[in-house]
Design a protein around this motif. Structure first.
Motif, PDB file in Angstrom:
ATOM      1  N   ILE A  53       3.117   5.254 -22.702  1.00  0.00           N
ATOM      2  CA  ILE A  53       2.925   5.845 -21.373  1.00  0.00           C
ATOM      3  C   ILE A  53       2.951   4.762 -20.292  1.00  0.00           C
ATOM      4  CG2 ILE A  53       1.246   7.014 -19.899  1.00  0.00           C
ATOM      5  CD1 ILE A  53       0.372   8.602 -22.378  1.00  0.00           C
ATOM      6  N   LEU A  54       2.252   3.652 -20.530  1.00  0.00           N
ATOM      7  CA  LEU A  54       2.217   2.584 -19.537  1.00  0.00           C
ATOM      8  C   LEU A  54       3.576   1.934 -19.355  1.00  0.00           C
ATOM      9  CD1 LEU A  54      -1.194   0.858 -20.399  1.00  0.00           C
ATOM     10  CD2 LEU A  54      -0.693   2.423 -18.509  1.00  0.00           C
ATOM     11  N   ALA A  55       4.320   1.775 -20.461  1.00  0.00           N
ATOM     12  CA  ALA A  55       5.659   1.197 -20.361  1.00  0.00           C
ATOM     13  C   ALA A  55       6.588   2.123 -19.584  1.00  0.00           C
ATOM     14  CB  ALA A  55       6.220   0.934 -21.760  1.00  0.00           C
ATOM     15  N   GLU A  56       6.467   3.420 -19.814  1.00  0.00           N
ATOM     16  CA  GLU A  56       7.290   4.376 -19.062  1.00  0.00           C
ATOM     17  C   GLU A  56       6.919   4.359 -17.583  1.00  0.00           C
ATOM     18  OE1 GLU A  56       6.612   8.007 -21.131  1.00  0.00           O
ATOM     19  OE2 GLU A  56       8.043   7.561 -22.746  1.00  0.00           O
ATOM     20  N   ARG A  57       5.641   4.165 -17.287  1.00  0.00           N
ATOM     21  CA  ARG A  57       5.225   4.065 -15.887  1.00  0.00           C
ATOM     22  C   ARG A  57       5.841   2.818 -15.257  1.00  0.00           C
ATOM     23  NH1 ARG A  57      -1.044   3.719 -14.858  1.00  0.00           N
ATOM     24  NH2 ARG A  57      -0.914   5.794 -15.812  1.00  0.00           N
ATOM     25  N   ALA A  58       5.835   1.695 -16.004  1.00  0.00           N
ATOM     26  CA  ALA A  58       6.452   0.479 -15.490  1.00  0.00           C
ATOM     27  C   ALA A  58       7.936   0.696 -15.224  1.00  0.00           C
ATOM     28  CB  ALA A  58       6.251  -0.671 -16.475  1.00  0.00           C
ATOM     29  N   GLU A  59       8.580   1.496 -16.063  1.00  0.00           N
ATOM     30  CA  GLU A  59       9.999   1.797 -15.847  1.00  0.00           C
ATOM     31  C   GLU A  59      10.191   2.588 -14.558  1.00  0.00           C
ATOM     32  OE1 GLU A  59      13.740   3.434 -18.516  1.00  0.00           O
ATOM     33  OE2 GLU A  59      11.761   4.335 -18.813  1.00  0.00           O
ATOM     34  N   ILE A  60       9.272   3.505 -14.282  1.00  0.00           N
ATOM     35  CA  ILE A  60       9.339   4.261 -13.024  1.00  0.00           C
ATOM     36  C   ILE A  60       9.169   3.321 -11.836  1.00  0.00           C
ATOM     37  CG2 ILE A  60       8.223   6.046 -11.640  1.00  0.00           C
ATOM     38  CD1 ILE A  60       7.395   7.399 -14.271  1.00  0.00           C
ATOM     39  N   TYR A  61       8.208   2.407 -11.955  1.00  0.00           N
ATOM     40  CA  TYR A  61       8.028   1.417 -10.893  1.00  0.00           C
ATOM     41  C   TYR A  61       9.315   0.625 -10.674  1.00  0.00           C
ATOM     42  CZ  TYR A  61       2.903   2.024 -11.153  1.00  0.00           C
ATOM     43  OH  TYR A  61       1.622   2.522 -11.107  1.00  0.00           O
ATOM     44  N   ALA A  62       9.943   0.220 -11.760  1.00  0.00           N
ATOM     45  CA  ALA A  62      11.169  -0.574 -11.663  1.00  0.00           C
ATOM     46  C   ALA A  62      12.270   0.199 -10.966  1.00  0.00           C
ATOM     47  CB  ALA A  62      11.627  -0.998 -13.060  1.00  0.00           C
ATOM     48  N   GLU A  63      12.423   1.470 -11.304  1.00  0.00           N
ATOM     49  CA  GLU A  63      13.461   2.294 -10.672  1.00  0.00           C
ATOM     50  C   GLU A  63      13.165   2.497  -9.193  1.00  0.00           C
ATOM     51  OE1 GLU A  63      13.564   5.832 -12.969  1.00  0.00           O
ATOM     52  OE2 GLU A  63      14.497   4.888 -14.734  1.00  0.00           O
ATOM     53  N   ALA A  64      11.887   2.703  -8.855  1.00  0.00           N
ATOM     54  CA  ALA A  64      11.515   2.893  -7.448  1.00  0.00           C
ATOM     55  C   ALA A  64      11.772   1.610  -6.662  1.00  0.00           C
ATOM     56  CB  ALA A  64      10.053   3.311  -7.337  1.00  0.00           C
ATOM     57  N   PHE A  65      11.452   0.459  -7.250  1.00  0.00           N
ATOM     58  CA  PHE A  65      11.682  -0.813  -6.580  1.00  0.00           C
ATOM     59  C   PHE A  65      13.181  -1.029  -6.366  1.00  0.00           C
ATOM     60  CE2 PHE A  65      12.439  -5.358  -6.372  1.00  0.00           C
ATOM     61  CZ  PHE A  65      11.420  -5.808  -5.545  1.00  0.00           C
TER      62      PHE A  65
END
Length: 447
Positions: A32-44
């Motif tokens: 879950i945390l890794a997927e959240r980091a992926e969302i952050y990366a896409e937003a950035f």
């Protein structure tokens, strides 16, 4: 009659079930945390696309897409926008520059703390090839142990691959040393010091030694009072020190700072005054000046070569540690002055408590017989290992077993049947710089 502490099969099954549930929950959380980091990366990445479309060169306007995104996402999860902006950047850096680490996190092979350590030291490597080599090396170790143990190894690998030498980076960092105060509730404050590692660890060790001597003196006074009372003497009960070790250590530090005059040894730069006990692993090539690699302090952090050479100039003796030239495995040790050789061998090999996940320095640990001495175990290097008091007691009381495998590898078996393999800490070998190619000789002209 069965030993009441001996676990039965029902106990083992229940313990295994708890372990499996914990492992599953950690894996789910990591995903879950890794997927959240992926969302952050896409937003950035999306904000960077927006920034590229802005013709203005002013930093305020070009920062606005990222700030706007953070301001949108932060309140949605009750996080301030500055923190969210940091999350976006860190997610992007992890996902794009340390992809293998992110994938291992997503797959539950490592935890968030591992990713922080890997990124912390790898971020200094700006060359993609060097960063990839660093990540591959450190990640292979991270999947087998705790984040705390990965940190000193990650630092060593980064030091080796960084084009700036350890000494150059230490000289820059030393200019940023400082002392700070943070006020706490209930009339308390925290005094923090950022300084060269040798000073800080040496000061802490000295304060600890003084505090332990104060506790020992109090214990002797208590025993003397009890003995005199037992003999029937009518004496008044003296004052006894009820403080714990942490309290005494804090009082010792404050007393030294507030009452002692600072002194500097002009021949040793202050280091000669330190009489603390620390374990420093120093490559011989660093002392000889043939490599720029530093040394390691208590298996926790690196220290710069200049400090290493000052310390060795004031050391009362050396332990010579022989390492395998390729694998860096500790083979044996010796010392030129009489010493407990086997203990020093174990300290050199394991550096810290050998129990899974523990980081207490080996020099502050006890020596554990893997096969108990009372049951025929030999006091030999292949039957011994450092184990801190907490884990020494736990291992024997809870029924853990240890088997030493070739190369110092330890096989721990828990009462539940779970097996943990602990390797001696890996070591980074700094190789001497190659000799420069000789200048080609010019042939004599035929005229």
């Amino acid at each position: 009659m069965n030993d009441p502490l001996e676990p039965d099969e029902a106990h083992r099954r229940k313990t295994r079930a708890f372990r499996q549930r914990v492992e599953a929950s950690f894996a789910a959380e990591a995903r879950i945390l890794a997927e959240r980091a992926e969302i952050y990366a896409e937003a950035f990445a999306y904000t960077q696309e927006q920034t590229a479309k802005i013709p203005s060169a002013t930093s305020r306007e070009r920062d606005m897409p990222l700030r706007a995104m953070a301001a949108e996402l932060g309140p949605a999860v009750h996080v301030d926008d500055r923190t969210m902006q940091t999350h976006l950047f860190e997610g992007h850096r992890l996902h794009t520059e340390f992809t293998a680490t992110w994938e291992a996190w997503r797959d539950g092979k490592i935890q968030k703390a591992h990713t922080r350590v890997i990124v912390e030291f790898g971020a200094e490597l700006h060359d993609p090839a060097a960063r990839a080599a660093y990540e591959n090396d450190v990640l292979a170790y991270a999947v087998k142990t705790t984040a705390g143990r990965v940190k000193p190894y990650a630092q060593q690998v980064a030091d080796k691959l960084n084009p700036a030498t350890v000494q150059e980076r230490h000289d820059v960092a030393a200019c940023k040393q400082r002392v700070f105060v943070e006020d706490l509730p209930d009339g308390m404050s925290m005094l923090g010091t950022i300084a060269p590692s040798t000073y800080v660890h040496g000061a802490y060790d000295r304060a600890t030694q003084v505090a332990r001597e104060i506790k020992a003196a109090d214990l002797r006074a208590r025993r003397e009072y009890a003995e005199r009372r037992a003999r029937g003497e009518d004496i008044e009960e003296p004052w006894f020190d009820e403080r714990g070790l942490d309290e005494i250590r804090a009082d010792v530090v404050m007393d030294m700072l507030l009452t002692a005059a600072p002194t500097i040894d002009p021949t040793g730069g202050g280091l000669a005054a330190i009489r603390a006990s620390v374990q420093v692993s120093i490559p011989a090539t660093t002392l000889a000046g043939t490599t720029s690699g530093g040394a390691e302090l208590n298996g926790k952090c690196a220290i710069d070569p200049a400090t290493v050479r000052i310390l060795t100039g004031n050391a009362p003796g050396f332990d010579r540690v022989f390492l395998h030239p390729v694998t860096a495995e500790v083979l044996t040790t010796d010392r030129y002055t009489p010493t407990a050789g086997i203990k020093r061998f174990l300290q050199a090999r394991y550096v810290r408590c050998a129990f899974p996940g523990c980081r207490r320095p080996a020099m502050r640990s006890e020596i554990d017989h893997h096969q108990e001495y009372s049951k025929g175990g030999k006091t030999k290097g292949d039957n011994l290992g450092p184990c801190c008091t907490r884990h020494h007691v736990t291992r024997h009381a809870a029924g853990w077993t240890v088997e030493q495998l070739p190369g110092g590898r330890l096989r721990f078996t828990a009462p539940s049947g779970a097996v943990y393999i602990e390797d001696p800490p890996p070591r980074v070998m700094f190789l001497p710089d190659p000799e420069p190619e000789p200048e080609p000789e010019l042939a004599n002209a035929p005229f």
